[in-house]
Design a protein around this motif. Sequence first.
Motif, PDB file in Angstrom:
ATOM      1  N   ILE A  26       0.683  -1.198   0.092  1.00 57.05           N
ATOM      2  CA  ILE A  26       0.142   0.074   0.031  1.00 57.05           C
ATOM      3  C   ILE A  26       0.755   1.315   0.110  1.00 57.05           C
ATOM      4  CG2 ILE A  26      -1.755   1.389   1.320  1.00 57.05           C
ATOM      5  CD1 ILE A  26      -2.604  -1.388  -0.144  1.00 57.05           C
ATOM      6  N   PHE A  27       1.827   1.395   0.783  1.00 58.63           N
ATOM      7  CA  PHE A  27       2.681   2.399   0.962  1.00 58.63           C
ATOM      8  C   PHE A  27       3.983   2.358  -0.171  1.00 58.63           C
ATOM      9  CE2 PHE A  27       1.422   2.136   5.511  1.00 58.63           C
ATOM     10  CZ  PHE A  27       0.356   2.900   5.363  1.00 58.63           C
ATOM     11  N   LYS A  28       4.150   1.560  -1.053  1.00 58.19           N
ATOM     12  CA  LYS A  28       5.256   1.312  -1.742  1.00 58.19           C
ATOM     13  C   LYS A  28       5.697   2.754  -2.506  1.00 58.19           C
ATOM     14  CE  LYS A  28       5.522  -2.562  -4.014  1.00 58.19           C
ATOM     15  NZ  LYS A  28       5.228  -3.601  -5.055  1.00 58.19           N
ATOM     16  N   TYR A  29       4.816   3.212  -3.074  1.00 62.25           N
ATOM     17  CA  TYR A  29       5.040   4.511  -4.082  1.00 62.25           C
ATOM     18  C   TYR A  29       4.529   5.899  -3.397  1.00 62.25           C
ATOM     19  CZ  TYR A  29       5.381   0.709  -7.351  1.00 62.25           C
ATOM     20  OH  TYR A  29       5.744  -0.466  -8.158  1.00 62.25           O
ATOM     21  N   LYS A  30       4.324   5.949  -2.144  1.00 57.38           N
ATOM     22  CA  LYS A  30       3.936   7.057  -1.257  1.00 57.38           C
ATOM     23  C   LYS A  30       5.218   7.870  -0.905  1.00 57.38           C
ATOM     24  CE  LYS A  30      -0.381   6.132  -0.828  1.00 57.38           C
ATOM     25  NZ  LYS A  30      -1.713   6.738  -1.787  1.00 57.38           N
ATOM     26  N   THR A  31       5.016   9.198  -1.110  1.00 59.68           N
ATOM     27  CA  THR A  31       6.122  10.339  -0.711  1.00 59.68           C
ATOM     28  C   THR A  31       6.019  10.460   0.621  1.00 59.68           C
ATOM     29  OG1 THR A  31       4.714  12.128  -1.120  1.00 59.68           O
ATOM     30  CG2 THR A  31       5.683  11.222  -3.065  1.00 59.68           C
ATOM     31  N   SER A  32       6.767  10.872   1.210  1.00 63.17           N
ATOM     32  CA  SER A  32       7.215  11.556   2.552  1.00 63.17           C
ATOM     33  C   SER A  32       5.808  12.278   3.129  1.00 63.17           C
ATOM     34  CB  SER A  32       8.250  12.123   2.970  1.00 63.17           C
ATOM     35  OG  SER A  32       9.547  11.470   3.007  1.00 63.17           O
ATOM     36  N   GLU A  33       5.687  13.287   2.122  1.00 61.54           N
ATOM     37  CA  GLU A  33       4.599  14.113   2.209  1.00 61.54           C
ATOM     38  C   GLU A  33       3.184  13.307   2.460  1.00 61.54           C
ATOM     39  OE1 GLU A  33       6.672  14.611   0.056  1.00 61.54           O
ATOM     40  OE2 GLU A  33       8.014  16.200   0.789  1.00 61.54           O
ATOM     41  N   GLN A  34       2.969  12.349   1.398  1.00 61.48           N
ATOM     42  CA  GLN A  34       1.609  11.706   1.457  1.00 61.48           C
ATOM     43  C   GLN A  34       1.405  10.804   2.838  1.00 61.48           C
ATOM     44  OE1 GLN A  34       2.220   9.728  -2.179  1.00 61.48           O
ATOM     45  NE2 GLN A  34       0.593  10.835  -2.832  1.00 61.48           N
ATOM     46  N   LEU A  35       2.880  10.291   3.247  1.00 55.73           N
ATOM     47  CA  LEU A  35       2.786   9.620   4.656  1.00 55.73           C
ATOM     48  C   LEU A  35       2.317  10.534   5.727  1.00 55.73           C
ATOM     49  CD1 LEU A  35       5.920   7.211   4.194  1.00 55.73           C
ATOM     50  CD2 LEU A  35       3.424   6.764   3.785  1.00 55.73           C
ATOM     51  N   GLU A  36       2.976  11.673   5.866  1.00 58.11           N
ATOM     52  CA  GLU A  36       2.714  12.648   6.787  1.00 58.11           C
ATOM     53  C   GLU A  36       1.282  12.861   6.986  1.00 58.11           C
ATOM     54  OE1 GLU A  36       3.151  14.962   9.770  1.00 58.11           O
ATOM     55  OE2 GLU A  36       4.522  13.888   9.184  1.00 58.11           O
ATOM     56  N   TYR A  37       0.573  13.011   5.748  1.00 59.51           N
ATOM     57  CA  TYR A  37      -0.868  13.273   5.579  1.00 59.51           C
ATOM     58  C   TYR A  37      -1.312  12.057   6.432  1.00 59.51           C
ATOM     59  CZ  TYR A  37      -5.465  14.066   3.696  1.00 59.51           C
ATOM     60  OH  TYR A  37      -6.831  14.055   3.455  1.00 59.51           O
ATOM     61  N   ILE A  38      -1.262  11.089   5.919  1.00 57.84           N
ATOM     62  CA  ILE A  38      -1.838   9.929   6.647  1.00 57.84           C
ATOM     63  C   ILE A  38      -1.833   9.753   7.909  1.00 57.84           C
ATOM     64  CG2 ILE A  38      -1.823   7.262   6.537  1.00 57.84           C
ATOM     65  CD1 ILE A  38      -1.013   7.350   3.443  1.00 57.84           C
ATOM     66  N   LYS A  39      -0.416   9.925   8.211  1.00 59.40           N
ATOM     67  CA  LYS A  39      -0.110  10.172   9.747  1.00 59.40           C
ATOM     68  C   LYS A  39      -1.014  10.940  10.524  1.00 59.40           C
ATOM     69  CE  LYS A  39       3.632  10.421  13.364  1.00 59.40           C
ATOM     70  NZ  LYS A  39       5.129  10.732  13.527  1.00 59.40           N
ATOM     71  N   GLN A  40      -1.237  12.319  10.229  1.00 62.10           N
ATOM     72  CA  GLN A  40      -1.773  13.170  10.777  1.00 62.10           C
ATOM     73  C   GLN A  40      -3.354  12.767  10.915  1.00 62.10           C
ATOM     74  OE1 GLN A  40      -0.523  15.619  12.599  1.00 62.10           O
ATOM     75  NE2 GLN A  40       1.329  15.018  11.914  1.00 62.10           N
ATOM     76  N   TRP A  41      -3.905  12.230   9.895  1.00 65.13           N
ATOM     77  CA  TRP A  41      -5.338  12.040   9.793  1.00 65.13           C
ATOM     78  C   TRP A  41      -5.542  10.759  10.831  1.00 65.13           C
ATOM     79  CZ3 TRP A  41      -9.753  14.112   8.466  1.00 65.13           C
ATOM     80  CH2 TRP A  41      -9.812  15.286   7.801  1.00 65.13           C
ATOM     81  N   LEU A  42      -4.668   9.879  10.740  1.00 59.81           N
ATOM     82  CA  LEU A  42      -4.526   8.436  11.600  1.00 59.81           C
ATOM     83  C   LEU A  42      -4.902   9.151  13.031  1.00 59.81           C
ATOM     84  CD1 LEU A  42      -2.391   5.963   9.914  1.00 59.81           C
ATOM     85  CD2 LEU A  42      -4.998   5.875  10.258  1.00 59.81           C
ATOM     86  N   MET A  43      -3.953  10.070  13.410  1.00 60.21           N
ATOM     87  CA  MET A  43      -4.101  10.674  14.791  1.00 60.21           C
ATOM     88  C   MET A  43      -5.176  11.384  15.202  1.00 60.21           C
ATOM     89  SD  MET A  43       0.078  11.936  15.089  1.00 60.21           S
ATOM     90  CE  MET A  43      -0.330  13.005  16.503  1.00 60.21           C
ATOM     91  N   ALA A  44      -5.835  11.948  14.171  1.00 59.98           N
ATOM     92  CA  ALA A  44      -7.180  12.569  14.434  1.00 59.98           C
ATOM     93  C   ALA A  44      -8.273  11.567  14.666  1.00 59.98           C
ATOM     94  CB  ALA A  44      -7.525  13.371  13.113  1.00 59.98           C
TER      95      ALA A  44
END
Length: 231
Positions: free
Chosen positions: A96-114
Amino acid sequence: MYGNNEVISYLQANKILALKLDHAVSAVGQQVRKQVDILGKGASRLLYYTSCFTDEYNDVCQRQKTEDIRFRNAVYKIIRHDDVLYDMLQIYFEEIFKYKTSEQLEYIKQWLMAVNVHIAASSLTSAGFTLAVASSVRIGLNLSLEISALAGTWASRGVASLGVYGIVQKSADSAHRLHIQFPAYYSALYAQGLEMLYFLIEPVFQKAGAIEAQWASSNSDIVGIISRMIQ
């Protein structure tokens, strides 16, 4: 009949005649229906082995023999106390994360924390984030494998054999569905000898819509899948 005799003997020797998720605790009636269904699958699988005596269905026989051996080898990983659930989750998130950029991963992390899903990833690389998310989901699922010697609940070795083969058939059916629905994930599990254990987490994946992550059009879709896996 090398395949079925070897698997039955192997599993009986190790008292492994069924694998189920601890959290899937059912009423007695449901358990009875499950056992009847498993026995039915086992009877069908043993009937399929009659194809070994006909040349035109030799491919069916060979496929089942391969499935039997791969199931046996996968069960051995559990006997060694490997955390196969974590391994399968890690492989899934690698895809799922194979082609994700650091910015996209940060977005996912922030929304998961939410949504109260905290990911302990200090370095937002694809590999690091994969390990962190797999660990969080594994803990959130709170799943373990219960290894049950169900042969004692059945009257004879013949019925126990049907039970074993019912589990193997359920495993094979689940792996086949994954092969069709998510070929990349199936191939990754196959490479690690884990595709025949996918049936253990398939109910969780179905509930969370995890297969759809391969077509997810937005990172928020992935966030929803991860949160549903844990809840």
